[in-house]
Every structure is written in structure tokens, then in C-alpha cells.
Scaffold this motif. Structure first.
Motif, short mmCIF file in Angstrom:
data_model
loop_
_atom_site.label_atom_id
_atom_site.label_comp_id
_atom_site.label_asym_id
_atom_site.label_seq_id
_atom_site.Cartn_x
_atom_site.Cartn_y
_atom_site.Cartn_z
N PHE A 93 0.83 -1.20 0.00
CA PHE A 93 0.00 0.00 0.00
C PHE A 93 0.86 1.25 0.00
CE2 PHE A 93 -3.34 2.64 2.39
CZ PHE A 93 -3.93 3.04 1.20
N SER A 239 -0.91 5.39 4.33
CA SER A 239 -0.19 4.12 4.23
C SER A 239 0.86 3.96 5.33
CB SER A 239 0.49 4.01 2.86
OG SER A 239 1.41 5.07 2.66
N LEU A 352 -5.08 -0.45 7.59
CA LEU A 352 -5.10 -0.70 6.16
C LEU A 352 -6.51 -0.53 5.61
CD1 LEU A 352 -2.72 -3.79 5.81
CD2 LEU A 352 -2.41 -1.54 4.75
N GLY A 356 -7.78 1.96 2.78
CA GLY A 356 -8.54 1.53 1.62
C GLY A 356 -9.84 2.30 1.46
N LEU A 379 -13.47 -5.72 1.33
CA LEU A 379 -12.81 -4.90 2.34
C LEU A 379 -13.71 -4.72 3.55
CD1 LEU A 379 -10.70 -1.73 1.84
CD2 LEU A 379 -12.63 -1.62 3.39
N VAL A 469 -4.51 -3.26 -0.57
CA VAL A 469 -5.14 -3.11 0.74
C VAL A 469 -5.83 -4.40 1.15
CG1 VAL A 469 -7.00 -1.95 1.99
CG2 VAL A 469 -5.40 -0.62 0.64
N TRP A 470 -6.75 -4.89 0.32
CA TRP A 470 -7.55 -6.03 0.78
C TRP A 470 -6.75 -7.34 0.81
CZ3 TRP A 470 -7.76 -9.91 -2.70
CH2 TRP A 470 -7.76 -9.63 -4.07
#
Length: 706
Positions: A93, A239, A352, A356, A379, A469-470
């Protein structure tokens, strides 16, 4: 040592790649080199944990500085493993976010991230006062650079300056405590200081423990030194927040275990001080988390809460050990270490997720979100599981460590002094209230951000969350699940780490080997465990045990028992049964679809749904005396006419109100009075000089010429 040097060589190559490599291959090169370095370090740390033995890395003697040694211990290996895991999870990220920056900013960002990581690894392996302080300072500078990296905005710059100012103040206090210990113990070696602690004068131990605890505790965010943390984590690049919360806060926790544990074991009052501070930190953090509307600031305040819980576990362990109950001390220390692991896992996941959501919507204002679970299903689902974990809902991992800590505090009934019982009771009550408020807080986050209707155009137009992210969020979710279900596998490892700190390994009292022959357990204990369902799954499940407990021989064979693995199995079975029944009934019965009663509401509008502000209103009213909000009013006029009037609450943090503002006011008053001396008349200054000379002459005349 060769493998350790390889890690730092890979980090140096990553910094060079971030500056030199062409933009199209820089990110891939940096990711590969840093991930490889983290993997090698994880392998080294895992091997050290498996061997349960220390090994020296390097021994240096620098001019004027003295010993500059590094050593890899099992306790350091645990923190190394957590640190590289968090950095590796956040790295994709981070590299995604810096793709749009200029080459110079891209290289600087990679350098700051890598420098912070390398300094943290050096700190965890530092074996002398000099190496510890140098690594601490480099890590502090790296954190400051990351917090204030967005130099084009005022908020990050101000937060970075506040962070570095308090960090340096804490470092000076911690350094003073270490120097006092080194002089008293006649050695700059940290292990040597720990070994000499029982023989040191009690006053020296107390002063050094207070200085190191609150000095290095600034980095962990303990009260009253946590005012920097919400601003730093809230304004840092999205991030960067995962590593700030899930990794760098562990620096303070490591300092407590490395420096303060040997000192606090000599005097129970020091352990009680740490316990009370941790409980106050946890309660303060969760209360102010409920008062925030910014998702990143809510998570930052929650980090204060979780660090407070871990600190309380350490303090209880130190106090129990000093009072002659090493098994109970080990139990509390295991709970604190377990909570540190849990916090690093689910807080990296949640930050995170917040990043996202920000990438998908452009905002982290909870009141402007809503309906994101439908637009970001993957997410959102993982984020909800992380929220359940941090809220300590069974059978997830947050429940294991918090439950163990609360149960260990209840064991204070075995302690004689009434004052000790009172401190433990108040700390336990504060932590229990913290646990309840945490459920409210993360229910607020999940419902206001993910459920309901979109309350802004940004939320309504939310697009797909980035894979960077995910994907790591999903891996961290599996880590949380593993920490929950395999509690009886994690506890023995932590028990080995707690043994040097308390003098005994509490594993046998926490995770008896009641599978198989059950040798070593009394018959009444086996009988009680069997009644609790401990033998369920025997021969099928590979775990050492499914019940975490504390046994007390014949008087109280089973004091408490819990099994997250069995809880998960039962919940899964119950949900499966409900689904089968519902599916069977639906197959044999027609479903009628009709318009539901709408209560007279033609159309539900977004402003009719619960926002984070409305959800937390009862809690804010309940703790109004703590928050003590002030109403700020502003007016806009057009000539003689009043065109607009606005009112909004300004909540001053209790730490600012009780500690910072009075100190600032006293300093301003002193400075004002000193300033008056610089604005007098010249004749008055001449009179002062003449009067002083006259006094000196008279004193000399009386003393020397009688």
C-alpha cells in the motif's frame, strides 16, 4: 551474524533502488528487496524462538562511547517477528501511494520507511546503553520524518514537530534513568544492569524505573504522555498509519520488558504504578475514541487503549512477581504479550482498511460515510471481522488476551496487603469498563461507516478498493483467526518468554497437557476438566489443549477455564444448524413478498440514519465531566446585520486540561515576570548594581576586616 548483515544489506539496496532505479521498476525492486529482508529476519527470529536461546551478534568498543553491543534474545525475536510482519503487510500500500510522487519524494519516502524499520530491528537487539539509545534516536527521527512527510500541509508538520519534541524529552528522561543504572551497577551492559538490579539501593531503582518507564513510555503513548499520538497517526500519510500503530508503539512495550521488568520485580510498588498507569491509559484512550469522528483518529485513540491494556498486564505481572507469586506474574505477563501480538495484527488490518476506505471514497470522516459494505464487500467484510477482534468478542483473538488479563487480576485475592488489592480492584474495574466501551466504539465504526445509506457523494460513488489493501488485510485476518483458535499453542511460546522475567514458566498452570495420558495432572483436575469438555476432540485435534486455565491443586482445581477453539466450533455448528433449518423450511413453504409497513415514511433519507456522532452521544453525555466540552461561537456580519451564527463543541483533552495547560500557563507567567526585568529604566538598573556592590563591600568588610 551473517544472516543479520544480509538483512541490512538488502535494506541498503532497497534505499538505493528507491533513489536510483527508473520509476517503472523502482517500486518492484524496492518491494522485492524489502520483502526479502523481512523474510530473512522472520526466519532468523523464528529460529531463535524455536531454540529458546540467545546469541551474540556483535561486540564493539567505540572510543568515548564504550561498549556498542548487539544480542539476539528470544524476547527480542518475538518483537522482530511482529515488526517485519507489519512492515511487509503495509509495504504494498505504501508503494502504491507513492507512485504519483516525484522521484525525489519517492526515494525519500522509501529511505525513511527503511531507516525506521532498520532502527527498530537494531533497538530490539541492542545489548548496551549506547546501542539502545542510538537505535532509539534513529527510530524516533524516522517516525518524525514519516509523520510530517506531507510538508505541503500544516497539520502533518505541526504533528511531526510535537512528536519529535516529546520524543526527545522522553529520550532524555530515559537516558538519565539508564545512566543512573549503569553508574550504580558499574556496567553499561543491559543484561548486567538487570542482574545487578536486586542489589541496587531502592531509591536508585525507584528513580531509574520512573524515568525509564515514563521516558520510553512516551513512545508507547501512556498517560499523560499520549497527547501527540492522535495528531501524529491522524495526519500521517494513510499508508504509514499501519506501521506507526501496529509496530512503532511496541518500542515502548519492549523498553518496559527489557529495562523496567528487572527493576519492578524488586519493589511491588513499581509494578502497581505500571498497572495503574496502564489501566488509566486504556480507559482514557477508549473514551476519547468514542468522542472522535475521524476514522484514523478513532483508531489512534484505540491504539492508546490497547497499549494501556498490554501495559497493565506487564504491571500486574511485575507486581505479582515482586510479591512472591511468580506463576500469577507469568500469567499476567503472558496476557500482556498476547495482547501486544493481537493489537499488532488487528490494528494493522484496521488501519489498512481505513486507508482503503480513504482511497475508495476520498474521506475518513465517519459522518460522511455509510453504505460502504455493499460497495466494498470484501474490504468491508474483513474490516468488520477486525472490528470484532479488537472489540474482544469471542471467539476472536482480542477476547483471549483481555479475558486472561481480567482473570489474572481477579487472582489478587491470594495477595495479603489491602492496598495492593485496592489497586488491582480499581485497575480491573477500569479495564472491564474499557472492554465494554470498546464494543460500543467498534460497533459505532462498523455501523456508521459500512451500513445504512451513503451520507455523502463520495460514499455513494465509492469504487473498488485497491488490491494492495484487501490482500494484506485478508492475510492479517487469518493471523487474527490463528491467534484466536490456537491459543493453547501461542501461550506456551509466550510462557517461555515470560519465564526469565518472573522466575518461572506459567505454561503448565495455563495449558495442561490433558490430551493423551494427562500425566502430571491430579485426578480431581482431570475430572473437572473432563466435565468442562476438555476431552472433546481427543484424538482428532492436534492441539496441546483446548482449555486455558489456572489450577490450584486440591483447594481450587479449576479456577477458570476457556476455549476459543471449542467456542468457534460450537458457533459454527449452531450457524450451520440454523441455515439447514431455514433452508429446509423455505423449500417446503412458499415465501410471500409484500410491501412492509413504513411507519409513514415515504422514503428513508441518508440524514435519517445513525451517524457516528449520534451513536456515541449517550457515552459522551455520560462522561461529560471528563470531556468537559466548550462551546465555541462565531458570527458573520454584513455591515450592521448579522448574517450567520455558528456553534460547535471544542473538546480539550483531559491530559491537556490537567497537565499541559497549567504548565504552559505557569511558564508564561514566569516568562512575563522575567520580561519585566528587561523593560525597566536605566537609572533603576544602575541603582540595582550600586546596591549589590554596597552589599558585597559590607560583607567583605565584616568577614575579613573585623
Amino acid at each position: 551474524m551473517t544472516a543479520f548483515a544480509l538483512v541490512f544489506a538488502l535494506f541498503a539496496a532497497a534505499i538505493a533502488a528507491g533513489w536510483i532505479a527508473p520509476r517503472r521498476i523502482a517500486n518492484g525492486s524496492v518491494w522485492g528487496l524489502l520483502t526479502a529482508g523481512c523474510a530473512v529476519m522472520a526466519w532468523i527470529a523464528a529460529g531463535t524462538l524455536a531454540r529458546d536461546a540467545s546469541q551474540p551478534l556483535t561486540e564493539l568498543a567505540l572510543p568515548l562511547i564504550g561498549p556498542f553491543d548487539f544480542e539476539l534474545t528470544p524476547l527480542a525475536a518475538l518483537f522482530l517477528l511482529v515488526t517485519v510482519a507489519v512492515f511487509a503487510a503495509a509495504l504494498p500500500f505504501q508503494l502504491r501511494d507513492c507512485r504519483e510522487w516525484s522521484s525525489a519524494r519517492h526515494g525519500a519516502f522509501v529511505a525513511f520507511v527503511t531507516l525506521t524499520l532498520a532502527a527498530m530491528l537494531a533497538l530490539f537487539t541492542a545489548a548496551s546503553v549506547a546501542s539502545f539509545i542510538v537505535a532509539w534516536e534513529i527510530a524516533a527521527l524516522g517516525i518524525w520524518a514519516l509523520v510530517g512527510f506531507e510538508t505541503r500541509r500544516n497539520e502533518p508538520v505541526a504533528a511531526g514537530l510535537l512528536t519529535i519534541a516529546l520524543s526527545e524529552a522522553g529520550s532524555l528522561a530515559g537516558l538519565a534513568g539508564l545512566l543512573i543504572l549503569a553508574l550504580a551497577a558499574h556496567t553499561p551492559n543491559l543484561d548486567g544492569i538487570a542482574g545487578a538490579a536486586p542489589a541496587l539501593p531502592p531509591a536508585i531503582v525507584a528513580i531509574a524505573c520512573i524515568l525509564t518507564f515514563f521516558g520510553f513510555g512516551m513512545k508507547a503513548g501512556v498517560v499523560p504522555l499520549n497527547l501527540w499520538l492522535p495528531d501524529a497517526h491522524g495526519t500521517a500519510p494513510r499508508s504509514v498509519s499501519p506501521i506507526l500503530s501496529a509496530a512503532t508503539l511496541n518500542l515502548g512495550l519492549y523498553a518496559f520488558l527489557k529495562l523496567d521488568a528487572p527493576l519492578a520485580r524488586t519493589d511491588p510498588r513499581l509494578g502497581l504504578m505500571i498497572l495503574a498507569t496502564g489501566a488509566a491509559t486504556a480507559l482514557t484512550g477508549i473514551m476519547y475514541a468514542l468522542a472522535e469522528r475521524d476514522l484514523k483518529r478513532v483508531l489512534a485513540q484505540s491504539s492508546i487503549e490497547n497499549i494501556g491494556i498490554a501495559t497493565a498486564g506487564f504491571g500486574a505481572g511485575f507486581a505479582f512477581s515482586a510479591l512472591g507469586h511468580p506463576v500469577l506474574g507469568g500469567l499476567s505477563l503472558v496476557a500482556g504479550l498476547y495482547h501486544m501480538l493481537n493489537h499488532s495484527a488487528y490494528k494493522a488490518l484496521l488501519f489498512l482498511g481505513a486507508g482503503g476506505i480513504d482511497a475508495a471514497t476520498g474521506t475518513h470522516d465517519l459522518d460522511r460515510m455509510g453504505g460502504l459494505l455493499r460497495r466494498l464487500p470484501l474490504l468491508g467484510t474483513v474490516f468488520v471481522i477486525g472490528a470484532f477482534a479488537i472489540a474482544a468478542l469471542p471467539p476472536l483473538n482480542g477476547f483471549v488476551s483481555e479475558w486472561m488479563l481480567l482473570q489474572s487480576l481477579l487472582r489478587v485475592v491470594e495477595i495479603g496487603p489491602v492496598a495492593v488489592r485496592i489497586v488491582f480492584a480499581l485497575a480491573g474495574a477500569a479495564l472491564a469498563l474499557t472492554a465494554g466501551l470498546a464494543v460500543t466504539c467498534f460497533a459505532m465504526i462498523a455501523t456508521s461507516a459500512l451500513l445504512g445509506l451513503p451520507r455523502s457523494r463520495e460514499a455513494a460513488a465509492a469504487h473498488r478498493a485497491p488490491r494492495s489493501v484487501w490482500a494484506p488485510m485478508s492475510l492479517l485476518m487469518l493471523v487474527c483467526f490463528w491467534l484466536a483458535v490456537w491459543a493453547t499453542g501461542v501461550i506456551p511460546m509466550l510462557g517461555h518468554l515470560a519465564a526469565p522475567l518472573t522466575g518461572t514458566n506459567p505454561t503448565d498452570a495455563l495449558v495442561p497437557a490433558f490430551f493423551g495420558s494427562g500425566s502430571g495432572l491430579a485426578a480431581n483436575v482431570m475430572h473437572d476438566l473432563t466435565q468442562l469438555g476438555a476431552q472433546l476432540g481427543r484424538g482428532l485435534l492436534p492441539l496441546r489443549g483446548l482449555v486455558v486455565l489456572h489450577s490450584d491443586g486440591a483447594h481450587a482445581p479449576v479456577v477458570y477455564a476457556m476455549s476459543t477453539a471449542l467456542t468457534f466450533a460450537v458457533l459454527t455448528f449452531m450457524l450451520l444448524v440454523v441455515w439447514i433449518v431455514a433452508y429446509t423450511v423455505r423449500r417446503h413453504r412458499a415465501v410471500a413478498r409484500r410491501v412492509p409497513w413504513n411507519g409513514g415514511i415515504v422514503r428513508l433519507r441518508p440524514e435519517m440514519t445513525y451517524t457516528a456522532t449520534v451513536f456515541s452521544a449517550p457515552v459522551r453525555v455520560l462522561f461529560d465531566a471528563v470531556f468537559s466540552p466548550e462551546i465555541a461561537r462565531s458570527e458573520q456580519r454584513q455591515g450592521a446585520f448579522l448574517t450567520a451564527r455558528t456553534h460547535h463543541e471544542v473538546c480539550v483533552h483531559i491530559v491537556d486540561r490537567l497537565f499541559i495547560h497549567p504548565a504552559v500557563a505557569a511558564a508564561q507567567r514566569t516568562a512575563g515576570r522575567l520580561a519585566e526585568l528587561h523593560h525597566g529604566k536605566v537609572t533603576a538598573y544602575a541603582a540595582y548594581v550600586l546596591a549589590a556592590l554596597t552589599v558585597v563591600v559590607l560583607v567583605v568588610r565584616i568577614l575579613y576586616f573585623p
